[in-house]
Write a protein that holds these residues in place. Structure first.
Motif, short mmCIF file in Angstrom:
data_model
loop_
_atom_site.label_atom_id
_atom_site.label_comp_id
_atom_site.label_asym_id
_atom_site.label_seq_id
_atom_site.Cartn_x
_atom_site.Cartn_y
_atom_site.Cartn_z
N PHE A 35 32.41 13.08 108.18
CA PHE A 35 33.20 13.40 109.38
C PHE A 35 34.33 14.32 108.96
O PHE A 35 35.03 14.06 107.98
N THR B 19 38.43 8.48 102.48
CA THR B 19 39.19 9.23 103.49
C THR B 19 40.15 10.17 102.79
O THR B 19 40.85 9.78 101.85
N ASN C 273 35.45 10.84 105.23
CA ASN C 273 36.19 11.14 106.45
C ASN C 273 37.36 12.04 106.07
O ASN C 273 38.31 11.61 105.42
N ASP D 239 27.58 8.96 106.44
CA ASP D 239 28.23 9.87 107.38
C ASP D 239 29.31 10.75 106.75
O ASP D 239 30.15 10.28 105.98
N ASP E 180 37.66 16.13 110.82
CA ASP E 180 38.45 16.26 112.03
C ASP E 180 38.43 17.73 112.49
O ASP E 180 38.72 18.63 111.70
N THR F 214 30.72 6.97 102.61
CA THR F 214 31.06 7.83 103.74
C THR F 214 32.24 8.70 103.33
O THR F 214 33.00 8.36 102.42
N THR G 14 40.19 13.53 107.59
CA THR G 14 40.91 13.42 108.85
C THR G 14 42.04 14.43 108.98
O THR G 14 42.28 14.97 110.06
#
Length: 204
Positions: free
Chosen positions: A96, A55, A75, A94, A98, A73, A77
Motif C-alpha cells: 500500500f 510501515t 505500508n 499487500d 498513500d 506487508t 503511509t
C-alpha cells in the motif's frame, strides 16, 4: 492434543482450538533516512523478516541496498522507499502506498526490483527506473487517473483490473503472464510498450 503440522481425519473427531499468529508490526522510527537492513531504522530494533507488517511513515526515507529484503506487508503511509540498483524487496501479501504522501522509487538506472502479491495503484507516486521492475503476482488494481514514471517495467502475472483512466507514456507494461480487465481507457500513445499474451488477452 495436537502440535505441529497435522492433517485431521475421521480418527481425530472432536473439538479443537486453533491458534493463528498475526504478523508482527515493524515501523520505522521517524528519524529520517535509514537502510532497510539496519535494525536501528525500525522501532523493533531488528531488520524486517517475511513475517513483519512493515510501515514507513513520518516523512522518512528507507533505502533497500541488498538483494533479499522482505516483509509480509508494506505500508508506505507518509514516507519514501528507495530501492537501489541490484537490490530487491519481496512483499508476501499487500503493498500500500498513500496516494498523497507515500512514494516508491525502484532502481537507479540499471536494475532494482520490488515484488508484491497485491497492489492498488492510485496516484503518480511510483517511479520505475530504466532496467527496474515492479511485479504484482496476484492482484493489480489501477484505480485513479495515474501513471508510473521512469522507463522500467510494471509486470502483472495474476489478475489486473483497470478501474479508471490510465495514461502511460514511458516504460513497459507486461500482462503476458496474467489476465487484464479494462473498465476504463488505457492510453499508451505517448510511447509506452505493452506486452500481452494473445492466448489470454484483455476483457473489455
Amino acid at each position: 492434543n495436537l502440535s505441529g503440522a497435522h492433517m485431521l481425519t475421521d480418527a481425530d473427531d472432536g473439538y479443537y482450538t486453533l491458534g493463528f499468529t498475526r504478523p508482527a508490526a515493524n515501523s520505522n522510527l521517524g528519524g529520517g533516512s535509514g537502510f532497510w537492513d539496519v535494525g536501528a531504522t525500525w522501532d523493533s530494533g531488528l531488520e524486517p523478516t517475511s513475517g513483519d507488517a512493515v510501515t514507513i511513515l513520518n516523512g522518512d526515507t528507507v533505502t533497500s541496498r541488498q538483494n533479499d529484503d522482505v516483509a509480509f506487508t508494506l505500508n508506505i503511509t507518509d514516507g519514501t522507499l528507495n530501492i537501489n540498483d541490484a537490490s530487491s524487496v519481496t512483499i508476501g501479501t499487500d503493498l500500500f502506498i498513500d496516494p498523497t504522501n507515500g512514494a516508491l522509487n525502484i532502481g537507479g538506472g540499471t536494475s532494482g526490483a520490488l515484488q508484491a502479491a497485491k497492489f492498488t495503484m492510485d496516484a503518480n507516486n511510483v517511479t520505475i527506473n530504466n532496467g527496474a521492475m515492479l511485479t504484482v503476482t496476484d492482484e493489480l488494481t489501477i484505480n485513479g487517473a495515474t501513471n508510473f514514471s521512469g522507463s522500467g517495467t510494471l509486470a502483472a502475472s495474476g489478475e489486473t483490473t483497470v478501474q479508471t483512466a490510465f495514461t502511460q507514456s514511458t516504460g513497459s507494461i507486461d500482462f503476458s503472464s496474467g489476465n487484464a480487465t479494462l473498465n476504463a481507457n488505457v492510453d499508451l500513445s505517448g510511447g509506452a510498450a505493452l506486452v500481452s499474451n494473445t492466448a489470454r488477452g484483455f476483457e473489455l
